[in-house]
Design an enzyme around this catalytic site. Structure first.
Site, PDB file in Angstrom:
ATOM      1  N   LYS A   1      20.798  70.968  -4.046  1.00  0.00           N
ATOM      2  CA  LYS A   1      21.490  70.258  -2.964  1.00  0.00           C
ATOM      3  C   LYS A   1      20.564  70.219  -1.752  1.00  0.00           C
ATOM      4  CE  LYS A   1      25.579  68.408  -2.127  1.00  0.00           C
ATOM      5  NZ  LYS A   1      26.119  67.375  -3.038  1.00  0.00           N
TER       6      LYS A   1
ATOM      7  N   THR B   1      25.705  70.862  -7.763  1.00  0.00           N
ATOM      8  CA  THR B   1      25.076  70.926  -6.439  1.00  0.00           C
ATOM      9  C   THR B   1      26.131  71.055  -5.346  1.00  0.00           C
ATOM     10  OG1 THR B   1      25.000  68.511  -6.123  1.00  0.00           O
ATOM     11  CG2 THR B   1      23.146  69.540  -7.282  1.00  0.00           C
ATOM     12  N   ASP B   2      27.341  70.557  -5.603  1.00  0.00           N
ATOM     13  CA  ASP B   2      28.414  70.717  -4.621  1.00  0.00           C
ATOM     14  C   ASP B   2      28.756  72.192  -4.438  1.00  0.00           C
ATOM     15  OD1 ASP B   2      30.458  69.216  -2.950  1.00  0.00           O
ATOM     16  OD2 ASP B   2      31.774  70.493  -4.158  1.00  0.00           O
TER      17      ASP B   2
ATOM     18  N   PHE C   1     -16.633  65.082  20.712  1.00  0.00           N
ATOM     19  CA  PHE C   1     -16.826  64.683  19.318  1.00  0.00           C
ATOM     20  C   PHE C   1     -18.095  63.833  19.237  1.00  0.00           C
ATOM     21  CE2 PHE C   1     -15.620  62.120  15.445  1.00  0.00           C
ATOM     22  CZ  PHE C   1     -15.772  63.183  14.561  1.00  0.00           C
TER      23      PHE C   1
ATOM     24  N   ARG D   1     -13.022  64.160  25.889  1.00  0.00           N
ATOM     25  CA  ARG D   1     -11.919  63.366  25.337  1.00  0.00           C
ATOM     26  C   ARG D   1     -10.616  64.147  25.410  1.00  0.00           C
ATOM     27  NH1 ARG D   1     -11.919  63.677  18.667  1.00  0.00           N
ATOM     28  NH2 ARG D   1     -12.078  65.947  18.509  1.00  0.00           N
TER      29      ARG D   1
ATOM     30  N   GLN E   1     -11.329  70.255  13.443  1.00  0.00           N
ATOM     31  CA  GLN E   1     -11.479  71.278  12.407  1.00  0.00           C
ATOM     32  C   GLN E   1     -11.757  72.646  13.034  1.00  0.00           C
ATOM     33  OE1 GLN E   1     -12.710  68.224  12.280  1.00  0.00           O
ATOM     34  NE2 GLN E   1     -12.767  67.412  10.184  1.00  0.00           N
TER      35      GLN E   1
ATOM     36  N   ASN F   1      -4.583  63.898  14.344  1.00  0.00           N
ATOM     37  CA  ASN F   1      -5.309  63.645  15.580  1.00  0.00           C
ATOM     38  C   ASN F   1      -4.622  62.493  16.308  1.00  0.00           C
ATOM     39  OD1 ASN F   1      -7.144  63.378  17.640  1.00  0.00           O
ATOM     40  ND2 ASN F   1      -8.948  63.466  16.330  1.00  0.00           N
TER      41      ASN F   1
ATOM     42  N   HIS G   1      -4.694  60.031  18.618  1.00  0.00           N
ATOM     43  CA  HIS G   1      -5.774  59.389  19.367  1.00  0.00           C
ATOM     44  C   HIS G   1      -5.288  58.814  20.695  1.00  0.00           C
ATOM     45  CE1 HIS G   1      -8.248  59.894  15.877  1.00  0.00           C
ATOM     46  NE2 HIS G   1      -7.461  59.152  15.133  1.00  0.00           N
TER      47      HIS G   1
END
Length: 286
Positions: free
Chosen positions: A12, A57-58, A152, A169, A212, A238, A240
């Site tokens: 569930k 599942t109930d 970078f 940056r 990284q 990332n 940007h």
């Protein structure tokens, strides 16, 4: 050539649970999204539709609500362990139970008033088999940004490279982290907050030459701060930010006005681990 049934499970998904703990005029609030998945000898129901080994599942959903009333709900790891152990113990034909929890935080405004906190979601995944127990905690949607102290450059360039090198940056991400515990016993609340604080501090204090590098720093600081954690996996998109060209208006843009990019985005993923930890009971990072 024979065709056979491979690994499978059922359960569930996303049972929404809000539990109010009433202590006089002061209330406690827990807000969870609980998913249960069971695995074991389920061949008959797949091959012939024989459901004699299938717990509905109930029933799983009802168990979540009944346990919330009977046992209360503390830390999400505790509640997930309670549920997973129950299903393995009571369903003898099943091999494992996996309970995952999303925990939504609320800040207290008064004795019985709260405001939903929207900056991140705490996560838990507990797997219980007849041989082992595995607890994985985590966080998703933790948005962090450094407006400088990130560069970078020196990257590979080929005929399709248009990205300019940069010495200054914005570095922004939405952290998705999961960490595996060495045992099924810990001060779960303290452990979670400690790991969160360590990762955040590493992001703030790492002068980053690559995302990284930031990932490794975040994982290393979390493992250093929390000895109960065996390994941690981080996924860092990332986010940007692009400089807006203001030259048509006769203006210079000195790293002040940006467009926040949506997609596509870089995605940096990695696992930081201790070199002496026991192996995981399952693919814990999934």
């Amino acid at each position: 050539m024979a065709i056979v049934l491979g690994p499978n499970r059922y359960g569930k998904a996303e049972t929404r649970l809000v539990r109010v703990h009433r202590d006089g005029d002061t209330h406690g609030l827990v807000d969870l999204n609980v998913s249960v998945a069971l695995a074991g000898d389920l061949t008959a129901t797949h091959q012939t539709g024989d459901n004699s080994g299938v717990l509905p599942t109930d029933t799983m959903k009802n168990t979540v609500y009944a346990f919330a009333k009977q046992h209360g709900v503390g830390e999400p790891e505790e509640f997930a362990l309670l549920l997973a152990r129950h299903f393995v113990r009571t369903q003898g034909h099943l091999d494992s139970a996996r309970v995952t929890v999303e925990s939504f935080a609320w800040d207290r405004l008064g004795p019985h008033s709260f405001q939903r906190r929207g900056d991140h979601t705490r996560t838990t995944a507990v797997t219980v088999t007849r041989e082992a127990v595995q607890v994985v905690s985590g966080v998703t949607g933790l948005v962090l940004m450094n407006t400088t102290a990130s560069e970078f450059h020196g990257f590979v360039k080929d005929r399709y490279t248009t990205l300019p090198e940069t010495r200054d940056r914005i570095l922004a991400t939405a952290v998705d982290a999961k960490w595996r515990h060495l045992s099924d016993e810990a001060d779960w609340g303290k452990s979670f907050q400690g790991a969160l604080d360590a990762m955040t501090s590493a992001f703030v204090n790492t002068y980053s030459l690559s995302l990284q590098q930031t990932l490794l720093s975040m994982g290393t600081m979390a493992l250093t701060a929390r000895p109960e954690i065996a390994e941690i996996r981080l996924a860092l998109p990332n986010k940007h930010h692009y400089l807006v060209d203001l030259s048509p208006f006769g203006l210079e843009n000195e790293n002040e006005v940006f467009i926040a990019g949506d997609r596509p985005y870089g995605l940096i993923e990695g696992t930081v681990t201790r070199d002496d930890v026991p192996p995981a009971a399952s693919e814990w990072y999934l």
